[in-house]
Design a protein around this motif. Sequence first.
Motif: not given
Lengths: 288, 309
Positions: A137, A140-142
């Motif tokens: 996660l 993914i957010i980065t």
Amino acid sequence: MTRALQSLRMVFFPADGKGIPVGVFVIIVAFMVLVAGLAPLLAPVDPNTQNLMGRLKPPGTVARGTLFVLGSDELGRDLLSRLMYGARVSLSVAFLSVLLSGLVGTVLGMVAGYKRGWVETVIMRVVDIFLSIPAILLAIITVAVLGPGFVNVILVLALTRWPRYARVAYGQTLSVANMPYVRLSTAMGASWVRILALHIFPNIIAALSVVATLEFGLMVLFEAGLSFLGLGVQPPTASWGAMLSVGRNYVSNAWWIATFPGICLFLLVLSVNLIGDRLSDYLNPKSR
Amino acid sequence: MTSFLLRRLGQSLVALFGVMTLVFFIQRLTGDPTYLLVPETATQEDIEAMRHALGLDRPLFVQYVDFFRDTLSLDFGKSFIQNVPVTTIIASRLPYTLELAAGALLVAVVIGVPLGLLLALAQKKFWTNGLMGIVLAAQSMPTFWSGILMILLFGVSLGWLPPSGSGSFAHLIMPSIALGLLSMATYARIMRSSVLDELSKDYIRSARARGVKTRRLVIRHLLRNSAIPVISITALEISQLLAGAVIVETVFAWPGLGLLTVQSVVSRDFVVVQGVVLLGALVTILMNFLADILYSFVDPRIRLDGTGG
């Protein structure tokens, strides 16, 4: 020299006869590194050349004068060539992200373990925070912020994984820092940078190399995972994860697209993990 | 005990605080988070208007405090693409992910625990090497590949199970196995080493010397004591499973939080991604907390500093 060779032989071909000697896995990894390095020479055709008359051809087909040894994909590109070029992406992303996260994590972990006090508190708390977000996660957010691509994937993986090394380097430094020779050299006025570099680092590199090996396998999986999700290396660059993602869509009529990159990934990760396990057994004889 | 609980709770709160700060800074990695929130087609005026409407032109510190206040009151913002609060979107997808995680946990425990026990009790038989190989293979198998292989075999070739989607129990089987395999390997390994550990202890030896039957020994003593690490690992595995769901849900088009996250990254719906990440971190912190508490209840020698007593 002979002693060094002997101990190398003990690591890779142990005499206890347990299963497959780990040397086999070393050879598999070495072979993949070699193929990746020589991909431009070895690949039968350019990995990005499309051949719309030769789409989704099964392995061994000849279409318009090109032999597709392992078949072709949905744009008629040669799967074997793409596999070879894909190895470059997998190996280089894994290698560079391990190098970067290892460097950052090791330095921070050593400083925390040696300096103690508030430096230790701050660094190790930050480590805890990073480890509180599930790695995939966080990655993914980065990626969502930085955007996908080769360099960004490496940065993202390094950002996600440095705490692993920091924890190990920290723990190891704590145990080494109290050794008499370290205390002596502190008393003699050596700077902390010198002590970390010359006295502590050489003593913790063994433990770190086990972590780095196991992390290498994980990074190969992460890169493939991100590329599978469409968030990694972008098309048309060949990546095993992206090939699997295409293969999933053609699973009912072209099994080969997903099968071969999957086998490569599995073999690479399995080999690296087994090498890491054996290395760890060898370095900590107690755990055997 | 109370002071241990309080200190551990304090640690969790610090971690929660830190995670929010980290997410706040990740948003600003490229400088201006407005660009993450507007559609790609937005004009310069749209961007300016959006920046003002969201308060992103205010001092950083004010934004930081606001972000905290909203997140702590479980207000993750509103999706610009779907024009619905993020909490609503997450709530509609959460049941699917929980269902999948439960299925995967069931697969992992039902296969992994007996397998670990078997591997420990039947050491040095010729077939244990093979079983150990399977465990190792399960650990190195990318879930997106094992998923595709299952779709190929059971979905396409044999036609026994629906290849993807959701709606019935049959749809749940393959994703659960794909997601559960990795945890299965973890359970098998932990159970094996835990049982081996117990086997070497004095009470087992004396029980054997007294002539206690192996079956009784395993059920009455061994299972109970080696269950401790297995139970506490469950709390940690749950957050692993939720994270692993991102890929498995994409493989099987399972409409849970993982698929939502990936779809939101692709459609540039950043607020939703952020909501899922914050939720994932919250669950992880909570589960780590529970695991530690559980562990210290079962084995009072273990306390926060790890020195034991």
